[in-house]
Each structure stands twice: as C-alpha cells, then as structure tokens.
Design an enzyme around this catalytic site. Structure first.
Site, PDB file in Angstrom:
ATOM      1  N   HIS A  25      -8.952 -41.452  30.313  1.00 29.28           N
ATOM      2  CA  HIS A  25      -9.977 -42.210  29.574  1.00 29.28           C
ATOM      3  C   HIS A  25     -11.018 -41.207  29.101  1.00 29.28           C
ATOM      4  O   HIS A  25     -11.903 -40.793  29.850  1.00 29.28           O
ATOM      5  CB  HIS A  25     -10.623 -43.273  30.480  1.00 29.28           C
ATOM      6  CG  HIS A  25     -11.594 -44.142  29.746  1.00 29.28           C
ATOM      7  ND1 HIS A  25     -11.556 -45.517  29.836  1.00 29.28           N
ATOM      8  CD2 HIS A  25     -12.628 -43.860  28.918  1.00 29.28           C
ATOM      9  CE1 HIS A  25     -12.526 -46.047  29.100  1.00 29.28           C
ATOM     10  NE2 HIS A  25     -13.192 -45.040  28.530  1.00 29.28           N
ATOM     11  N   HIS A  35     -13.606 -39.801  25.761  1.00 24.78           N
ATOM     12  CA  HIS A  35     -14.231 -39.938  24.434  1.00 24.78           C
ATOM     13  C   HIS A  35     -14.412 -38.542  23.850  1.00 24.78           C
ATOM     14  O   HIS A  35     -15.108 -37.717  24.440  1.00 24.78           O
ATOM     15  CB  HIS A  35     -15.587 -40.645  24.538  1.00 24.78           C
ATOM     16  CG  HIS A  35     -15.468 -42.042  25.053  1.00 24.78           C
ATOM     17  ND1 HIS A  35     -15.236 -43.115  24.217  1.00 24.78           N
ATOM     18  CD2 HIS A  35     -15.497 -42.546  26.309  1.00 24.78           C
ATOM     19  CE1 HIS A  35     -15.153 -44.226  24.946  1.00 24.78           C
ATOM     20  NE2 HIS A  35     -15.302 -43.908  26.224  1.00 24.78           N
ATOM     21  N   LYS A  37      -6.755 -50.260  23.155  1.00 21.94           N
ATOM     22  CA  LYS A  37      -7.982 -50.455  23.926  1.00 21.94           C
ATOM     23  C   LYS A  37      -8.739 -51.677  23.420  1.00 21.94           C
ATOM     24  O   LYS A  37      -9.065 -51.765  22.238  1.00 21.94           O
ATOM     25  CB  LYS A  37      -8.858 -49.199  23.793  1.00 21.94           C
ATOM     26  CG  LYS A  37     -10.232 -49.293  24.439  1.00 21.94           C
ATOM     27  CD  LYS A  37     -10.161 -49.223  25.943  1.00 21.94           C
ATOM     28  CE  LYS A  37     -11.537 -49.428  26.591  1.00 21.94           C
ATOM     29  NZ  LYS A  37     -12.407 -48.273  26.454  1.00 21.94           N
ATOM     30  N   HIS A  78     -11.978 -52.699  28.462  1.00 20.95           N
ATOM     31  CA  HIS A  78     -13.349 -52.526  28.950  1.00 20.95           C
ATOM     32  C   HIS A  78     -13.767 -53.894  29.479  1.00 20.95           C
ATOM     33  O   HIS A  78     -14.158 -54.772  28.722  1.00 20.95           O
ATOM     34  CB  HIS A  78     -14.280 -52.074  27.819  1.00 20.95           C
ATOM     35  CG  HIS A  78     -15.689 -51.820  28.287  1.00 20.95           C
ATOM     36  ND1 HIS A  78     -16.305 -50.597  28.192  1.00 20.95           N
ATOM     37  CD2 HIS A  78     -16.587 -52.637  28.889  1.00 20.95           C
ATOM     38  CE1 HIS A  78     -17.524 -50.675  28.711  1.00 20.95           C
ATOM     39  NE2 HIS A  78     -17.716 -51.905  29.132  1.00 20.95           N
ATOM     40  N   HIS A  99     -12.369 -47.799  33.900  1.00 24.86           N
ATOM     41  CA  HIS A  99     -13.594 -47.379  34.601  1.00 24.86           C
ATOM     42  C   HIS A  99     -14.139 -48.461  35.536  1.00 24.86           C
ATOM     43  O   HIS A  99     -15.251 -48.930  35.357  1.00 24.86           O
ATOM     44  CB  HIS A  99     -14.668 -46.913  33.612  1.00 24.86           C
ATOM     45  CG  HIS A  99     -14.852 -47.757  32.384  1.00 24.86           C
ATOM     46  ND1 HIS A  99     -15.077 -49.111  32.443  1.00 24.86           N
ATOM     47  CD2 HIS A  99     -14.841 -47.427  31.071  1.00 24.86           C
ATOM     48  CE1 HIS A  99     -15.201 -49.571  31.218  1.00 24.86           C
ATOM     49  NE2 HIS A  99     -15.056 -48.574  30.365  1.00 24.86           N
ATOM     50  N   ASP A 134     -13.964 -41.120  31.488  1.00 26.79           N
ATOM     51  CA  ASP A 134     -14.908 -41.809  30.604  1.00 26.79           C
ATOM     52  C   ASP A 134     -16.015 -40.846  30.186  1.00 26.79           C
ATOM     53  O   ASP A 134     -17.151 -41.259  29.943  1.00 26.79           O
ATOM     54  CB  ASP A 134     -15.497 -43.076  31.245  1.00 26.79           C
ATOM     55  CG  ASP A 134     -16.101 -44.015  30.202  1.00 26.79           C
ATOM     56  OD1 ASP A 134     -15.839 -43.822  29.007  1.00 26.79           O
ATOM     57  OD2 ASP A 134     -16.855 -44.933  30.586  1.00 26.79           O
TER      58      ASP A 134
HETATM   59  O1  DOR Z   1     -21.169 -45.403  28.972  1.00 27.36           O
HETATM   60  C1  DOR Z   1     -20.272 -45.554  28.162  1.00 27.36           C
HETATM   61  N1  DOR Z   1     -20.175 -44.771  27.062  1.00 27.36           N
HETATM   62  N2  DOR Z   1     -19.379 -46.516  28.362  1.00 27.36           N
HETATM   63  C2  DOR Z   1     -18.444 -46.819  27.446  1.00 27.36           C
HETATM   64  O2  DOR Z   1     -17.672 -47.731  27.684  1.00 27.36           O
HETATM   65  C3  DOR Z   1     -18.395 -46.114  26.145  1.00 27.36           C
HETATM   66  C4  DOR Z   1     -19.016 -44.797  26.248  1.00 27.36           C
HETATM   67  C5  DOR Z   1     -19.285 -44.156  24.905  1.00 27.36           C
HETATM   68  O3  DOR Z   1     -18.406 -44.215  24.043  1.00 27.36           O
HETATM   69  O4  DOR Z   1     -20.348 -43.565  24.743  1.00 27.36           O
HETATM   70 ZN    ZN Z   2     -15.063 -45.300  27.703  1.00 27.65          ZN
END
Ligand code: DOR
Ligand code: ZN
Length: 336
Positions: free
Chosen positions: A12, A14, A95, A134, A168, A240
């Site tokens: 997971h 980003h 997702k 999520h 998460h 995450d």
């Molecule tokens: O804290 C978070 N940031 N939770 C998420 O689900 C997305 C993530 C983000 O993309 O910044």
């Molecule tokens: Zn995330």
C-alpha cells in the site's frame, strides 16, 4: 547482528506524480522489490491509458532499480465487465474509497448499496481481481473504521470468491473481523504499529503523524502488533507511506499522511527485534503478500544491521519522514 530480507514488498504505497514521484520512487525502489501503488492522483487513475502511462513514469523515476510497481485502478461503480477484462493484465487490484474520506478521494463511492456496486464486484470476483478498501464511514473520527466493519462483512458474505483487503487497519475490531471471513485480508502500516492518538495529539500537535485512519487507542495498537509480530497469514505490510510537501503538513489544515517509505524496513526491524519476533518479519514484509496476491517480484536481498541510523530531517528539501532527525537502531547495510 545482521538479518536478510528477501523481496520486501510494500502492499500500500502512495507515489504521487511529477516532482514528488521523482523524489519518492527511488527511495522505495532502493529497498523494496515491489509495491502496490495507490490510484488517488488528481484526476484518479480510471482508464487503461492512465494506468499504463503512470506505470511508465514510475519505472522511469525508479531509475533502473529492480522494482515492480503493481498498479491499482480507482474503483468506479460504472466500470463494465468488458472494461475490467481489458485492464486485468495491467492491474493487481482495484481500490475503493468512500467519497471524500481522505486525500484525493472526492470521486469515490457515495454509498455501499449492493444494487449500486454489485455489478462491478461480481465482475471482479469472476475475473479474480482483488478489492482493496479504505474502510471508514463518515462518522465520528475515532469510530469510522469500527462502524465500517459491518460493510466489510456484507461485502465478504455476498462475494465469497472476491478477495477483500481491509487497508491500513487501525482497530482491534478489524483484526478480529479477519478471522470471521475466509476472503478478508488486511494491510497494516508501520506508523499504526508505533503510535496511538496520544503521539499525534496528546502533547504538542504532531502534523507529521497525522493520517487517515487516525491512530487509535493503546489496545488497538496492541491488537495490530500481535497480528503483525506473529505474521498472521492474512496480514501484509502496507506502509501507506503518503508524502506531502512540508508546507502542506506544517500548516493550518494539515494534509493527512505519514511518509515512511525510506525508513520502513529499518523501523520494522527495530520493532520486531524489540518484541523478539525477527523470525516473522520475512513473512510480514513479503511472503504473506506473495501468497495472497500470487506475485513473484524481482529478486532482491536487503541486509539490515543492528547499528544506529540517523533518519534524515527532510528529503530533497521537500518531504519530512517519520522519525525525522531521530536515531533508529537498525540500518540498511546493502540492497540488491
Ligand atoms: O493519511 C492518509 N493519506 N490516508 C490515506 O488514506 C491517503 C493518504 C494520502 O494519499 O495522502
Ligand atoms: Zn493510502
């Protein structure tokens, strides 16, 4: 003391786009063999063209390191079975975000009526495309995940052949739900193994620990820790890791997300050693994910050594990691 991890996977992640992608992709690619990349860009990743070109940008930004970006598509309830079939080979999962629940999720789903979502979920089930969720309602912030558990149960019951990953997870309730349904799985982050709400807001506010779902109570963290330390077979590591520019974090209206990718393996080794569970780290950071998703990432051996590692204050003057400026007990000796 030295340990070796083979093919670490972050299920997971980003990575963003443009300059942020160029900063963070090499950091993940350095120590991870692959990662499941989240689709919450602006606009979200919803077409084959967007998937393919985003994957190319990631590979380019990873700068020749052996690293497989496993792609996800942003869930939409109007995808047709034909469309899903045409993207199946480009993705590992889809997702699903409730609309507006977190960063760039405005285009997510408004409700969880099966009449709305059932067509896509049925097609995913048939095509064996896992669903990553999520799982938070729009309720009181501390209760959002717990309130979402009945929705997970409804989905798991109605689509028994669909693999559903509770992303998460942060609560004891979610850990308990894992064992009630064969087709429910979960990812756990690094930060939710380390912190509770007290670390975020118990003293001076810590914007770099603010994320969604928000960190919960000590008993929740204890349940997560237990699941991770024993490498529960349905639990996978998913950082995450969610980079935001420093000025978006250290601001009124702080963006949600903790940036952990470059320090994740060092901090996991520290945690597993402190709890005398180092022998389970390989399953938690790789073997479980390989089995659950059926992936075979590029070979990579990461050697970690128990020796102090000073975490950088900031990367490229832009993004601040968890444990910035602090010392961890383990460092990466080599990766390759
Ligand atoms: O804290 C978070 N940031 N939770 C998420 O689900 C997305 C993530 C983000 O993309 O910044
Ligand atoms: Zn995330």
């Amino acid at each position: 003391m030295v340990i070796a991890l083979n093919e670490p996977l972050d299920m997971h992640l980003h990575l963003r786009d443009e300059r942020m992608l160029e900063i963070v992709a090499p950091l993940s690619a350095e120590t991870f063999s692959g990662a499941l990349v989240m689709p919450n860009l602006v606009p979200p990743v919803t077409t084959k063209e967007a998937l393919v070109s985003y994957r190319e940008r990631i590979v380019k930004s990873a700068e020749k390191r052996d690293f497989t970006p496993y792609m996800t598509l942003f869930f939409r309830s109007d995808y047709t079975p034909e469309f899903l079939e045409s993207v199946k080979s480009d993705i590992l999962a889809i997702k699903l975000y409730p609309a507006g629940i977190t960063t760039n999720s405005e285009g997510g789903v408004e409700g969880f009526e099966l009449i709305e979502l059932g067509g896509v979920l049925e097609a995913m089930s048939e095509l064996q495309i896992p669903l990553c969720v999520h799982g938070e309602t729009g309720g009181f912030v501390m209760d959002r995940e717990k309130e979402f558990i009945p929705i997970y149960e409804k989905l798991a019951k109605n689509f028994p052949d669909l693999k559903i990953v509770m992303e998460h997870i942060t609560t004891k309730s979610a850990v308990e739900a894992l064992d009630r349904f064969e087709n429910l799985y979960a990812t756990i982050t690094l930060h939710h193994l380390y912190i509770t709400l007290d670390d975020v807001a118990g003293g001076l506010l810590q914007p770099h620990l603010f994320c969604k779902p928000i960190a919960k109570r000590p008993e929740d963290r204890a349940a997560l820790l237990q699941a991770a330390l024993k490498a529960h077979p349905k639990v996978m590591f998913g950082s995450d890791s969610a980079p935001h520019p420093r000025e978006a974090k250290e601001a009124p209206g702080c963006a949600a997300g903790v940036f952990t990718a470059p320090i994740a393996l060092q901090a996991l080794a520290q945690l597993f050693e402190r709890h005398e569970a180092l022998e389970n780290l390989q399953s938690f950071v790789s073997d479980n994910a390989k089995r659950v998703y059926g992936v075979n990432p590029p070979k990579k051996e990461v050697i970690l050594e128990k020796s102090p590692y000073l975490v950088p204050e900031i990367y490229e003057g832009c993004v601040v990691p968890m444990f910035a400026g602090q010392s961890l007990e383990w460092r990466v000796l080599s990766a390759g």
